[in-house]
Scaffold this active site. Structure first.
Site, PDB file in Angstrom:
ATOM      1  N   TYR A 164      -2.360 -17.224   5.171  1.00 48.30           N
ATOM      2  CA  TYR A 164      -3.881 -17.148   4.903  1.00 48.30           C
ATOM      3  C   TYR A 164      -4.207 -18.763   4.623  1.00 48.30           C
ATOM      4  O   TYR A 164      -5.422 -19.040   4.545  1.00 48.30           O
ATOM      5  CB  TYR A 164      -4.271 -16.328   4.101  1.00 48.30           C
ATOM      6  CG  TYR A 164      -4.807 -14.976   4.397  1.00 48.30           C
ATOM      7  CD1 TYR A 164      -6.058 -15.016   5.161  1.00 48.30           C
ATOM      8  CD2 TYR A 164      -4.230 -13.887   4.158  1.00 48.30           C
ATOM      9  CE1 TYR A 164      -6.482 -13.826   5.662  1.00 48.30           C
ATOM     10  CE2 TYR A 164      -4.347 -12.907   4.955  1.00 48.30           C
ATOM     11  CZ  TYR A 164      -5.673 -12.674   5.739  1.00 48.30           C
ATOM     12  OH  TYR A 164      -6.067 -11.414   6.085  1.00 48.30           O
ATOM     13  N   GLU A 250      16.899   6.207   2.271  1.00 46.54           N
ATOM     14  CA  GLU A 250      15.941   5.820   3.446  1.00 46.54           C
ATOM     15  C   GLU A 250      14.482   5.926   3.082  1.00 46.54           C
ATOM     16  O   GLU A 250      13.521   4.905   2.904  1.00 46.54           O
ATOM     17  CB  GLU A 250      16.247   6.191   4.698  1.00 46.54           C
ATOM     18  CG  GLU A 250      15.372   5.920   5.476  1.00 46.54           C
ATOM     19  CD  GLU A 250      15.503   6.375   7.034  1.00 46.54           C
ATOM     20  OE1 GLU A 250      14.505   6.196   7.931  1.00 46.54           O
ATOM     21  OE2 GLU A 250      16.555   7.109   7.460  1.00 46.54           O
ATOM     22  N   ASP A 302      17.872   9.491   7.672  1.00 50.38           N
ATOM     23  CA  ASP A 302      17.793  10.594   8.313  1.00 50.38           C
ATOM     24  C   ASP A 302      19.002  10.626   9.434  1.00 50.38           C
ATOM     25  O   ASP A 302      19.552   9.735   9.765  1.00 50.38           O
ATOM     26  CB  ASP A 302      16.512  10.289   9.120  1.00 50.38           C
ATOM     27  CG  ASP A 302      15.291  10.362   8.471  1.00 50.38           C
ATOM     28  OD1 ASP A 302      15.357  11.249   7.148  1.00 50.38           O
ATOM     29  OD2 ASP A 302      14.248   9.750   8.762  1.00 50.38           O
TER      30      ASP A 302
END
Length: 421
Positions: A164, A250, A302
């Site tokens: 920014y 995770e 996963d």
């Protein structure tokens, strides 16, 4: 006519959960599992007594480069030296350009002895006088100027703050972020040395006490949400723990389940998550815990190609930041679950499994070609099974047996059987 048959009262001491929770009857007393974990911890501490290999210890045929942590004074000096070099080039009529180490995939090298990805020595030129690179050269100059200001004031900003400062020039934060990594390579220092951090993302809970900018934090008293991992690793110190292992998770959902169940009290551990893709702060924090506390790290991800990719980023590093893999990777992370073989082993119903997409299958096959996967036969076997079955599953698939199945049966049984790769 009244029913005179006596109704059987439920036995308060009976455990009917064994009917609803598959494999719970295979669990041994916690004391047995804790003995197994203590052996793992002792072995890990014994292994850490030997000095780990570094890139300079190896005689590689390919020249590689690595960055180091630098004090602010050194960062300032390197920026000033670079500015003087560019000024002389301009005054001599040659214009100016930056020599930027290439972070392309072709310039990456997996080193088996180190079990991590490193950056090779190929570089490219970024001249200001070229139409194709003038904008990126301008962004590089602007980033260097901002970094110099930060080093003079000794303050930290986020990558978002940096973006920014000049939105019209940067246009998109991914562009300023990419050049920030280039600047780290140009100066030969870690990104944290530049005093630019990412916003807080990772969290930690469990048997860990550490100081955060002088304040002592007890992670057993931080509630279910845990303690946000400080974006500036320099603030972290005085780590102490009575944990037997670190559990790397995770997903935020699995982390919340384990935190609410106070899994770390039943099996003394530290639970950490980056809530998906690993951020730099979590990777630095995990490595610091591993190296200082000398604890084994077990990973719960996963059962899909992306879970394994996330695990590999923690362990072997990412190609995008291979220049700093020495500081960002955690050695010897063990894959605890959820593994493709677990889907049948724990009889996870078909309705809880997901079909792999064509992109999933392609990602899985690509992973099988990676050297860091080939090095581990267990990973190859599991990934091959995943691609062949074309099935994946999230950690939450275990909730089909009950919301607490993960903490009450699956993980304890995994730890008991030492079922990790």
């Amino acid at each position: 006519m009244s029913d005179k048959r006596k109704r059987r009262r439920p036995d308060p001491d009976s455990d009917d959960d064994t009917v609803n929770l598959p494999f719970k009857n295979r669990l041994k007393p916690d004391s047995v599992i804790l003995t197994t974990l203590q052996t793992l911890t002792d072995t890990t501490k014994q292994q850490t007594l030997t000095k780990p290999l570094t890139l300079t210890d190896l005689s590689l045929s390919t020249t590689c480069r690595e960055v180091t942590d630098l004090p602010l004074s050194s960062v300032q000096n390197r920026i000033l030296t670079l500015a003087l070099t560019l000024t002389k080039s301009i005054l001599s009529g040659n214009g100016f350009s930056y020599t930027v180490p290439s972070r392309a995939a072709t310039n990456q090298l997996y080193v088996p002895e180190l079990d991590r990805i490193v950056l090779k020595d190929k570089s490219s030129t970024r001249p200001y006088a070229s139409v194709s690179t003038v904008r990126k050269t301008t962004i590089t100059t602007r980033i260097l100027s901002l970094i110099h200001q930060l080093s003079l004031k000794n303050i930290h900003v986020t990558k978002r703050d940096l973006f920014y400062t000049d939105v019209k020039l940067f246009q998109d934060q991914t562009q300023s972020d990419a050049v920030l990594d280039d600047v780290s390579c140009i100066l030969g220092c870690t990104r944290s040395s530049l005093n630019v951090v990412a916003a807080e993302k990772g969290v930690v809970v469990g048997r860990l006490v550490f100081s955060d900018n002088g304040d002592m934090i007890d992670c057993t008293k931080m509630g279910i949400g845990g303690k946000a991992i400080p974006p500036n690793i320099d603030r972290v110190g005085d780590m102490s723990s009575d944990a037997l292992f670190i559990l790397l998770v995770e997903k935020d959902a699995a982390y919340m389940r384990l935190a609410e169940d106070r899994f770390y009290n039943r099996f003394p551990c530290i639970i950490v998550t980056a809530k998906g893709q690993p951020d730099v702060a979590t990777r630095l924090f995990l490595r610091k815990m591993k190296m200082e506390l000398k604890l084994p790290v077990l990973a719960l991800v996963d059962s899909d190609p992306y879970g394994l990719k996330i695990l590999s980023v923690y362990g072997c590093g990412s190609k995008n930041m291979s220049y700093d893999s020495a500081n960002l990777t955690t050695p010897d992370i063990k894959w605890l679950g959820i593994r493709p073989s677990d889907l049948d082993k724990y009889k996870i119903p078909e309705q809880c499994r997901l079909p792999m997409t064509e992109q999933d299958i392609k990602t899985g096959k690509d992973l099988l070609e990676e050297d860091f996967v080939k090095k581990n036969p267990g990973w190859v076997e599991e990934l091959t099974l995943m691609v062949k079955s074309k099935q994946k599953a999230e950690i939450q698939a275990l909730s089909t047996f009950g919301f607490q199945y993960l903490s009450e049966v699956y993980l304890p049984l995994k730890l008991q059987q030492q079922d990790w790769l």
